[in-house]
Design an enzyme around this catalytic site. Structure first.
Site, PDB file in Angstrom:
ATOM      1  N   SER A 143       6.021 -82.297 -16.786  1.00 37.11           N
ATOM      2  CA  SER A 143       5.585 -82.643 -15.425  1.00 37.11           C
ATOM      3  C   SER A 143       6.316 -83.935 -15.056  1.00 37.11           C
ATOM      4  CB  SER A 143       4.076 -82.892 -15.439  1.00 37.11           C
ATOM      5  OG  SER A 143       3.651 -83.578 -14.290  1.00 37.11           O
ATOM      6  N   TYR A 156      -3.695 -85.640 -19.330  1.00 38.49           N
ATOM      7  CA  TYR A 156      -2.569 -84.822 -18.869  1.00 38.49           C
ATOM      8  C   TYR A 156      -1.238 -85.541 -19.112  1.00 38.49           C
ATOM      9  CZ  TYR A 156      -0.097 -81.616 -15.721  1.00 38.49           C
ATOM     10  OH  TYR A 156       0.757 -80.682 -15.200  1.00 38.49           O
TER      11      TYR A 156
END
Ligand code: NAI
Length: 310
Positions: A143, A156
């Protein structure tokens, strides 16, 4: 360039979102594609669409945290399409909350899928890919939060930084083999990550009450833009094309959004500013050089500039 035509891809989280976009792009490029996912209903829905095309797509039910399940899925995929050449370790879960509100269950769930699922795929599939000896490639989905930390998503970001480091080291270790490796850093993409995260979280890793939503401190920009417009997010189809291009080019890094340039610069400049001002010690430098890529890893030189638009 990697010639993908006729080759077989195995994509985790392939039933929806970016994984589905990759499956579509790969299928249209003449690849045979296995979509592996934890949600049977999403696999059925994806296959309903793919069955109306002439693309070679095959669904497998797989929880990426299940190591025995991985071995069975690999056998099933090979029985269906033969050797696996392209492995996309893309299944992932989101989940927000301030770090001070994160429970062991939050950490175990987020790291279990987002790191553990990638590790399991690598350990199951890499020996098989090396054994057949044909050219191939592994991509793991990180990401933009995997190169530039974001507040309010500690679990995350931890996982996505780990995935990035993992793939950079995988690329380094595999550089003299026929298998290449990329880390994929998507920006905002139109998917249902929030809903699938909630739907796939197992009962034993659920909190009694969800953590409070992350809040920005005074003076900080809001966690989510006020005029948040999901239609500005990239489409999964475009993402699939970008990943396909990256695989063909054997890129170390695959990105979607040029808008994240400032974040990359800011982090790397901060690292440079933190370098001690003392002159390097010659004896110490000689010692560290013996560790080879510890000081300088030529794998980063393999990233060619992107000179053409998609
Ligand atoms: P998505 O929710 O549409 O796709 C994720 C897929 O993974 C789902 O089909 C889900 O069922 C599957 N999955 C979840 N847990 C699984 C498990 N344990 N085993 C097997 N499959 C499992 O969401 P999206 O956005 O396409 O997610 C793909 C990847 O992209 C994830 O790794 C996510 O973290 C990453 N990502 C997403 C961004 C976005 O803006 N949507 C931005 C940056 C990264």
């Amino acid at each position: 360039m990697l010639d993908v035509s006729g080759k077989t891809a195995f994509i985790t989280g392939g039933a929806s979102g970016m994984g589905w976009g990759m499956a579509k792009a790969f299928g249209e490029a003449g690849m045979k594609v296995v979509i592996a996912d934890i949600r049977q209903e999403a696999l059925d829905q994806a296959m309903e669409g793919f069955s109306k095309t002439n693309l070679a797509v095959y669904p497998i039910l797989l929880d990426v945290t299940d190591r025995d399940g991985w071995a069975k899925a690999a056998d099933e995929a090979e029985a269906q399409f033969g050797n696996i050449h392209v492995l996309c370790l893309n299944a992932g879960v989101g989940g927000g909350g301030m770090v001070q509100d994160m429970s062991y269950k939050d950490w175990d769930f987020g790291l279990g899928v987002n790191i553990g699922g990638v590790v399991n795929g690598l350990v199951t599939m890499l020996p098989r890919m090396l054994k057949h000896g044909e050219e191939g490639h592994i991509v793991a989905t990180s990401s933009t939060g995997g190169f530039s930390a974001v507040g309010g998503v500690a679990v995350y970001c931890t996982a996505k930084f780990a995935v990035a480091g993992m793939m950079e080291t995988v690329a380094t270790d595999l550089k003299d083999t026929p298998i290449g490796a990329s880390v994929f850093f998507p920006g905002p993409v139109q998917t249902s990550l929030g809903e699938t995260t909630n739907a796939t979280r197992p009962a034993h890793l659920r909190n009694a009450a969800p953590p409070p939503p992350p809040v920005a401190k005074e003076g900080e920009p809001p966690r989510r833009p006020v005029n948040f417009d999901p239609s500005l997010f990239m489409s999964p189809e475009e993402v699939g094309q970008r990943v396909l291009r990256g695989i063909r080019r054997k890129d170390l890094f695959i990105m979607t959004h040029p808008e994240f340039r400032d974040g990359i610069i800011a982090r790397n400049e901060a690292l440079l500013r933190a370098i001690p001002v003392e002159e390097p010690d010659e004896a110490r430098a000689a010692l560290v050089r013996q560790f080879g890529t510890l000081i300088y890893n030529p794998i980063y030189d393999t990233q060619k500039p992107l000179t053409e638009k998609l």
